[in-house]
Design a protein around this motif. Sequence first.
Motif, PDB file in Angstrom:
ATOM      1  N   VAL A  43      -4.324 -15.966  40.549  1.00  0.00           N
ATOM      2  CA  VAL A  43      -4.549 -15.751  41.980  1.00  0.00           C
ATOM      3  C   VAL A  43      -4.958 -14.298  42.209  1.00  0.00           C
ATOM      4  N   PRO A  44      -6.123 -14.041  42.818  1.00  0.00           N
ATOM      5  CA  PRO A  44      -6.557 -12.656  43.063  1.00  0.00           C
ATOM      6  C   PRO A  44      -5.558 -11.899  43.922  1.00  0.00           C
ATOM      7  N   SER A  45      -5.370 -10.625  43.613  1.00  0.00           N
ATOM      8  CA  SER A  45      -4.381  -9.813  44.327  1.00  0.00           C
ATOM      9  C   SER A  45      -4.710  -9.656  45.806  1.00  0.00           C
ATOM     10  N   ASP A  46      -6.011  -9.681  46.148  1.00  0.00           N
ATOM     11  CA  ASP A  46      -6.347  -9.480  47.556  1.00  0.00           C
ATOM     12  C   ASP A  46      -5.945 -10.671  48.424  1.00  0.00           C
ATOM     13  N   TRP A  47      -5.730 -11.849  47.793  1.00  0.00           N
ATOM     14  CA  TRP A  47      -5.236 -12.990  48.567  1.00  0.00           C
ATOM     15  C   TRP A  47      -3.852 -12.682  49.136  1.00  0.00           C
ATOM     16  N   TYR A  48      -2.998 -12.069  48.299  1.00  0.00           N
ATOM     17  CA  TYR A  48      -1.637 -11.758  48.751  1.00  0.00           C
ATOM     18  C   TYR A  48      -1.670 -10.792  49.932  1.00  0.00           C
ATOM     19  N   MET A  49      -2.559  -9.793  49.855  1.00  0.00           N
ATOM     20  CA  MET A  49      -2.657  -8.817  50.938  1.00  0.00           C
ATOM     21  C   MET A  49      -3.140  -9.493  52.222  1.00  0.00           C
ATOM     22  N   LYS A  50      -4.153 -10.361  52.106  1.00  0.00           N
ATOM     23  CA  LYS A  50      -4.657 -11.055  53.285  1.00  0.00           C
ATOM     24  C   LYS A  50      -3.579 -11.939  53.914  1.00  0.00           C
ATOM     25  N   LEU A  51      -2.818 -12.626  53.084  1.00  0.00           N
ATOM     26  CA  LEU A  51      -1.783 -13.524  53.589  1.00  0.00           C
ATOM     27  C   LEU A  51      -0.637 -12.745  54.218  1.00  0.00           C
ATOM     28  N   PHE A  52      -0.344 -11.554  53.681  1.00  0.00           N
ATOM     29  CA  PHE A  52       0.678 -10.718  54.305  1.00  0.00           C
ATOM     30  C   PHE A  52       0.177 -10.192  55.650  1.00  0.00           C
TER      31      PHE A  52
END
Length: 231
Positions: A43-52
């Motif tokens: 899972v790309p790290s930027d997905w976590y940032m967007k979801l946060f």
Amino acid sequence: MTSFDEVFERIKLSTHTRTQVELADVLDIRQSSISDAKRRNSVPSDWYMKLFEKFGLNPDWLKKGIGPMYLRTEQGYEPLEGPVAGRVFEDSAKFGDPDARNAVVTIHSMQCENGENGERLLKGVGKLSIPQSFAGTHIQVLRVETSGMEPLIHKGAYVGLDSSQKNILSGEIYGVFVPYEGISLKRLFLDAANSRFVMRSENQSHPEQYLPVDKRAESIMGRVAWVLQTL
């Protein structure tokens, strides 16, 4: 290591999306980016940032299924557990005790599917919220679909199979793959004289079955670690 599919299921659960198309719209990415991530099993790290940023979702919960689901709400930074419905947040809870934290896991059928390489694949049939201490990277949750272990384990119960515990200890209960039946719960006993294990059900109407010693590695799915059921 947490698989892409595990994280993907938690993302869909928390964002109320069902398909890659819907999720791509939420993340503002192309659907092909999701297919690429699935192929890489990462899972790309930027997905976590967007979801946060968009939902206040906790990256640790997305990655591992532990801790509060939300770190930030409309009321500020306050850990909350559980999915959001209409952006209405529940009261906060204490998360110090692992048994007070939840993990959302996939429930699997006792029927197996065959993968491309002949491996046995468990079929997901739903979701279940369980104490964090009951979850783990080696735990597979099954819904009991037979009466073979009654009255000890009821039909409709949930069991956690520990796939790291495949060394057989006589008298313990294991999930065993049985041809034409799928996964069965059996109490196993060594019959050394005949180079086999005797597989017994709690239900006396079910006959004994036998597992050759040299077939145990490919047949044992894991030891039953816990049972959740109503009495």
